[in-house]
Design a protein around this motif. Sequence first.
Motif, short mmCIF file in Angstrom:
data_model
loop_
_atom_site.label_atom_id
_atom_site.label_comp_id
_atom_site.label_asym_id
_atom_site.label_seq_id
_atom_site.Cartn_x
_atom_site.Cartn_y
_atom_site.Cartn_z
N GLY A 304 5.87 18.00 -21.03
CA GLY A 304 6.37 16.76 -21.00
C GLY A 304 7.17 16.24 -19.41
O GLY A 304 7.32 15.36 -19.37
N SER A 305 6.99 17.29 -18.59
CA SER A 305 7.67 16.96 -17.36
C SER A 305 6.57 16.35 -16.28
O SER A 305 5.69 16.23 -16.87
N LEU A 306 7.13 15.59 -15.39
CA LEU A 306 6.05 14.91 -14.41
C LEU A 306 6.03 15.82 -13.33
O LEU A 306 6.89 16.23 -12.71
N SER A 307 4.97 15.66 -12.71
CA SER A 307 4.39 16.20 -11.56
C SER A 307 3.63 15.43 -10.61
O SER A 307 2.75 14.61 -10.73
N PRO A 308 4.38 15.15 -9.39
CA PRO A 308 3.87 14.21 -8.59
C PRO A 308 2.69 14.61 -7.72
O PRO A 308 2.37 15.54 -7.18
N LYS A 309 1.64 13.67 -7.20
CA LYS A 309 0.65 13.93 -6.29
C LYS A 309 0.46 12.44 -5.55
O LYS A 309 0.33 11.39 -6.06
N VAL A 310 0.74 12.46 -4.28
CA VAL A 310 0.70 11.31 -3.45
C VAL A 310 -0.84 11.25 -2.90
O VAL A 310 -1.53 12.17 -2.71
N PHE A 311 -1.00 9.85 -2.69
CA PHE A 311 -2.30 9.27 -2.55
C PHE A 311 -2.28 8.44 -1.40
O PHE A 311 -1.24 7.50 -1.21
N LYS A 312 -3.00 8.34 -0.41
CA LYS A 312 -2.97 7.65 0.66
C LYS A 312 -3.13 5.97 0.31
O LYS A 312 -4.12 5.89 -0.32
N GLY A 313 -2.47 5.33 1.03
CA GLY A 313 -2.51 3.98 0.71
C GLY A 313 -3.17 3.10 1.84
O GLY A 313 -4.32 3.29 2.27
N THR A 314 -2.27 2.23 2.77
CA THR A 314 -2.81 1.67 4.01
C THR A 314 -1.65 1.40 4.92
O THR A 314 -0.38 1.57 4.65
N SER A 315 -1.92 1.50 5.96
CA SER A 315 -1.03 0.80 7.28
C SER A 315 -1.20 -0.46 7.90
O SER A 315 -2.32 -0.87 7.98
N LEU A 316 -0.20 -1.12 7.73
CA LEU A 316 -0.25 -2.63 8.09
C LEU A 316 0.91 -3.13 8.86
O LEU A 316 1.80 -2.53 8.89
N ILE A 317 0.90 -4.21 9.59
CA ILE A 317 1.88 -4.90 10.14
C ILE A 317 2.47 -6.08 9.32
O ILE A 317 1.69 -6.79 9.12
N VAL A 318 3.66 -5.89 9.17
CA VAL A 318 4.24 -6.84 8.17
C VAL A 318 5.19 -8.15 9.25
O VAL A 318 6.13 -7.53 9.98
N ARG A 319 4.77 -9.09 9.49
CA ARG A 319 5.33 -10.03 10.46
C ARG A 319 6.65 -10.54 9.85
O ARG A 319 7.06 -10.56 8.91
N ALA A 320 7.41 -10.96 10.85
CA ALA A 320 8.82 -11.46 10.66
C ALA A 320 8.81 -12.55 9.74
O ALA A 320 7.94 -13.33 9.86
N GLY A 321 9.62 -12.38 8.70
CA GLY A 321 9.61 -13.87 7.70
C GLY A 321 8.37 -13.71 6.95
O GLY A 321 8.19 -14.63 6.00
N GLU A 322 7.38 -12.69 6.96
CA GLU A 322 6.27 -12.82 6.23
C GLU A 322 6.36 -11.91 4.95
O GLU A 322 7.06 -11.02 4.68
N THR A 323 5.56 -12.44 3.79
CA THR A 323 5.42 -11.67 2.49
C THR A 323 3.99 -11.18 2.37
O THR A 323 3.24 -12.19 2.50
N VAL A 324 3.89 -9.91 2.12
CA VAL A 324 2.27 -9.67 1.99
C VAL A 324 2.05 -8.99 0.58
O VAL A 324 2.81 -8.34 0.18
N CYS A 325 0.88 -9.15 0.05
CA CYS A 325 0.45 -8.49 -1.43
C CYS A 325 -0.52 -7.54 -1.19
O CYS A 325 -1.47 -7.80 -0.65
N ILE A 326 -0.27 -6.47 -1.66
CA ILE A 326 -1.32 -5.36 -1.37
C ILE A 326 -1.53 -5.15 -2.81
O ILE A 326 -0.98 -4.65 -3.86
N ALA A 327 -2.98 -5.20 -3.16
CA ALA A 327 -3.52 -5.07 -4.48
C ALA A 327 -4.42 -3.63 -4.44
O ALA A 327 -5.07 -3.38 -3.53
N ARG A 328 -4.08 -2.89 -5.24
CA ARG A 328 -4.71 -1.48 -5.42
C ARG A 328 -5.02 -1.31 -7.08
O ARG A 328 -4.57 -1.79 -7.94
N ARG A 329 -6.00 -0.26 -7.09
CA ARG A 329 -6.41 0.18 -8.42
C ARG A 329 -6.61 1.98 -8.24
O ARG A 329 -6.95 2.41 -7.25
N HIS A 330 -5.83 2.57 -9.33
CA HIS A 330 -6.09 3.89 -9.40
C HIS A 330 -6.86 4.62 -10.64
O HIS A 330 -6.53 4.00 -11.72
#
Length: 371
Positions: A304-330
């Motif tokens: 019943g305990s939880l064990s984390p595994k990290v998955f690589k995502g992405t690297s990006l530049i977020v401009r000043a004042g900008e909102t970005v949406c990153i869509a993913r599926r696992h």
Amino acid sequence: MAEPLKHLIGPQTARDTTHAVARAWRPFNRDRFLAEVLAEIEALELMQRGQCIADALSRHLPQDFTQATRILQDCLPKPEHPGLSGWALLSFNQYIAAHGRGHLEVSLNLLKSLTPHFTGEFGIRPFISDEQDKALAIISGWIDDPNHHVRRLASEGTRPRLPWAMRLPALVKDPALVLPILEALIDDAEDYVRRSVANSLNDIAKDHPNLVADFVERHRKGASKDRLWLLKHASRTLVKKGHTKALANFGYEPLKDITSRLDLKTTHLVFPGELLFDLHLANLGRADVTALVDYAIHHRKKDGSLSPKVFKGTSLIVRAGETVCIARRHSFRPITTRVYHTGQHRIEIMVNGIAVASAAFDLQLPSTANH
């Protein structure tokens, strides 16, 4: 379907070894040697197959180790005959490791001769364990060798946690004596060598994260493209774990002016299936920021305990004042390295190593599945 790894060594390997040793040493009882190996080898796994041949060599080669090493040396490829190469030489590693104790220089010289035709990384480790200072002094002399396989042996054979090989506890505890070897090879002309250096540093980072982060910081300034790749590869475990300095070494500083929102498309999955999610990042500051976005799945265990595994995502530049949406599926699907369990799981988003959002979801396994 790929052949099992154990088939890298088999009856033909035994026959090739028999032929090579008999050519190098006339008194060799080739028929008895081959019969002994063939009676056992098919039932064994890969490393055991190598050991089976090594044990037979122990019974049939001269008891004088120096004489035996001359025979093994004559089995290696030469201009006048092809000799043994590849996985056939695993048994030589194992034989030398078992019988070369007390013959440090002779053993290391033979492994150095062997490594261009396979590798000596398995064989040298008992000598490092037994006589660390003397062995490393000899191995350090290989960093300028004209053969890149020998240079790689200096870095690969001294890895504290080399896969498939005996661990070197003294170097796990204190890797200081290995660092000069790695520094000397950091700009080696061969990618084969540089990759080994990166893997050794990554090994060390598992026990001494700050040591490796400092090493990377020192060597990043003015780094060539090849060196920069090496340093990033060496830092992969630290970056995955969100080590602050390791991230900062590559421009991923903690972000103060970023807000985040995590949206799951569903909170209930049936196995096999996919978890779809969107991450919204808003830069409320006045300067552009570089963001490294990873995510962790906290898998439910049998208890019943939880064990984390990290998955690589992405690297990006977020401009000043900008909102970005990153869509993913696992994807949740059958794999040999994980057993899934029904119940609540969790997804966690990290930006530059800092957890910024998380959400729970349920995973339901079919009642007929064998988990």
